[in-house]
Design a protein around this motif. Structure first.
Motif, PDB file in Angstrom:
ATOM      1  N   THR A   1      31.418 -28.077   9.500  1.00  0.00           N
ATOM      2  CA  THR A   1      32.606 -28.196   8.592  1.00  0.00           C
ATOM      3  C   THR A   1      32.355 -29.417   7.549  1.00  0.00           C
TER       4      THR A   1
ATOM      5  N   ALA B   1      28.891 -29.889   0.743  1.00  0.00           N
ATOM      6  CA  ALA B   1      28.475 -29.029  -0.121  1.00  0.00           C
ATOM      7  C   ALA B   1      28.945 -28.600  -1.293  1.00  0.00           C
ATOM      8  N   ASN B   2      30.309 -28.355  -0.816  1.00  0.00           N
ATOM      9  CA  ASN B   2      31.486 -27.826  -1.770  1.00  0.00           C
ATOM     10  C   ASN B   2      31.544 -28.999  -2.896  1.00  0.00           C
TER      11      ASN B   2
ATOM     12  N   THR C   1      28.781 -28.901  -5.227  1.00  0.00           N
ATOM     13  CA  THR C   1      28.734 -27.729  -6.238  1.00  0.00           C
ATOM     14  C   THR C   1      30.026 -27.923  -7.270  1.00  0.00           C
ATOM     15  N   LYS C   2      31.246 -28.579  -6.762  1.00  0.00           N
ATOM     16  CA  LYS C   2      32.168 -28.685  -7.688  1.00  0.00           C
ATOM     17  C   LYS C   2      31.812 -29.564  -8.986  1.00  0.00           C
TER      18      LYS C   2
ATOM     19  N   LEU D   1      39.638 -30.911  -6.344  1.00  0.00           N
ATOM     20  CA  LEU D   1      39.233 -31.300  -5.166  1.00  0.00           C
ATOM     21  C   LEU D   1      40.559 -31.200  -4.047  1.00  0.00           C
ATOM     22  N   THR D   2      40.101 -30.682  -3.006  1.00  0.00           N
ATOM     23  CA  THR D   2      41.224 -30.480  -1.903  1.00  0.00           C
ATOM     24  C   THR D   2      41.238 -31.793  -1.292  1.00  0.00           C
TER      25      THR D   2
ATOM     26  N   GLU E   1      38.470 -32.798   0.876  1.00  0.00           N
ATOM     27  CA  GLU E   1      37.483 -33.158   0.120  1.00  0.00           C
ATOM     28  C   GLU E   1      37.486 -34.392  -0.547  1.00  0.00           C
TER      29      GLU E   1
ATOM     30  N   THR F   1      29.946 -28.457   5.139  1.00  0.00           N
ATOM     31  CA  THR F   1      30.407 -27.708   4.046  1.00  0.00           C
ATOM     32  C   THR F   1      30.958 -28.372   3.090  1.00  0.00           C
ATOM     33  N   HIS F   2      31.929 -29.302   3.655  1.00  0.00           N
ATOM     34  CA  HIS F   2      32.801 -29.995   2.588  1.00  0.00           C
ATOM     35  C   HIS F   2      31.851 -30.719   1.817  1.00  0.00           C
TER      36      HIS F   2
END
Length: 221
Positions: free
Chosen positions: A186, A192-193, A196-197, A156-157, A160, A189-190
Motif C-alpha cells: 500500500t 507511485a500515485n 503519477t499525479k 492529493l488524498t 497521499e 502504491t501511494h
C-alpha cells in the motif's frame, strides 16, 4: 544480476579507488570508466549501464550538464545518475537533482553508503548524503525562484499527503508502512500515485515539491 555501473571522474586515482570499492560490493560491477563528462555521456548512451556515477567537476562537460543529457526532464529514456563530489555545496546538490540525478554523495561517504546509493538508483529510488538532505531542501525551498511549481493533475488524498510528508523527510517505503500502519504494498502504491499525479520521476522530486509548496513546514507547525 549485478548492477552495472559507469564511473566518470577526471582523476584516474579517484576512478581506480571507486572501482575497487564498488567491485568489492556484492551485486555491483563497474563496466566502464570515463575521464570527462562528454566521454561519460557517449559511453552511457552506448552501454546503457544500470547506474552512472558522475563527478561534478570534469573537463569538456561537467557532471551536472552530463546528468542533464542523460537524465534530464527532456530525456525520453533517462538513465539513473548518482552525482559524487568532494564539495559539500548546496547549489551543486540542488542543480544536480534538478538535472535529474537520483542521488548525491560526498566522496568520503564510505563504501556502504556508496553501495546503497547505487542500489537505490538502480531500483528507481533516490539517496542523498544524510549530511546535506534536510539543509538542502529547506534552504532552496525558501529561495525565491522563477521556476513554476507543478500542481497535481488531481487533488492529493489525505493519505497521499501523509505519505508525501514521510517521503520528504527521507523515509523508506518500509518505514512509511510502519509509521502509518499500512502494508508495504500500500505504501508503494501511494508513492507511485504521487509520482503519477505530480508528473515526477523519483522521490527526490517529491521531497523538493513538498518543501517548495510549503507542505512540510505546514505539517510540522
Amino acid at each position: 544480476m549485478n548492477v552495472r555501473v559507469l564511473l566518470a571522474d577526471d582523476q584516474e586515482l579517484v576512478r581506480t579507488g571507486l572501482r575497487m570499492i564498488l567491485d568489492a560490493q556484492p551485486g555491483i560491477e563497474v563496466i566502464a570508466e570515463a575521464p570527462d563528462g562528454r566521454r561519460a555521456v557517449e559511453l552511457a548512451r552506448a552501454l546503457r549501464p544500470d547506474v552512472c556515477l558522475l563527478d561534478i567537476r570534469m573537463p569538456h562537460l561537467d557532471g551536472i550538464a552530463a546528468t542533464r543529457e542523460l537524465a534530464g526532464p527532456d530525456v525520453v529514456d533517462p538513465l539513473p545518475v548518482v552525482v559524487i563530489t568532494t564539495f559539500d555545496l548546496d547549489e551543486h546538490v540542488y542543480d544536480a537533482l534538478r538535472a535529474g540525478a537520483r542521488g548525491f554523495l560526498l566522496k568520503d561517504a564510505g563504501p556502504q553508503l556508496l553501495a546503497q546509493a547505487v542500489h537505490a538508483a538502480a531500483a528507481g529510488d533516490a539517496l542523498i548524503a544524510p549530511a546535506v538532505t534536510a539543509r538542502l531542501l529547506r534552504t532552496f525551498a525558501a529561495t525565491p525562484s522563477a521556476r513554476r511549481v507543478p500542481q497535481p493533475l488531481e487533488p492529493l488524498t489525505d493519505r497521499e499527503e501523509q505519505v508525501l510528508l514521510e517521503v520528504a523527510t527521507g523515509r523508506t517505503n518500509e518505514e512509511i508502512a510502519g509509521r502509518l500502519f499500512i502494508s508495504l504494498s500500500t505504501a508503494k502504491t501511494h508513492v507511485a500515485n504521487l509520482l503519477t499525479k505530480l508528473g515526477m520521476r523519483n522521490r527526490v522530486e517529491l521531497a523538493l515539491w513538498a518543501y517548495e509548496t510549503g507542505r512540510l513546514a505546514a505539517r510540522r507547525d
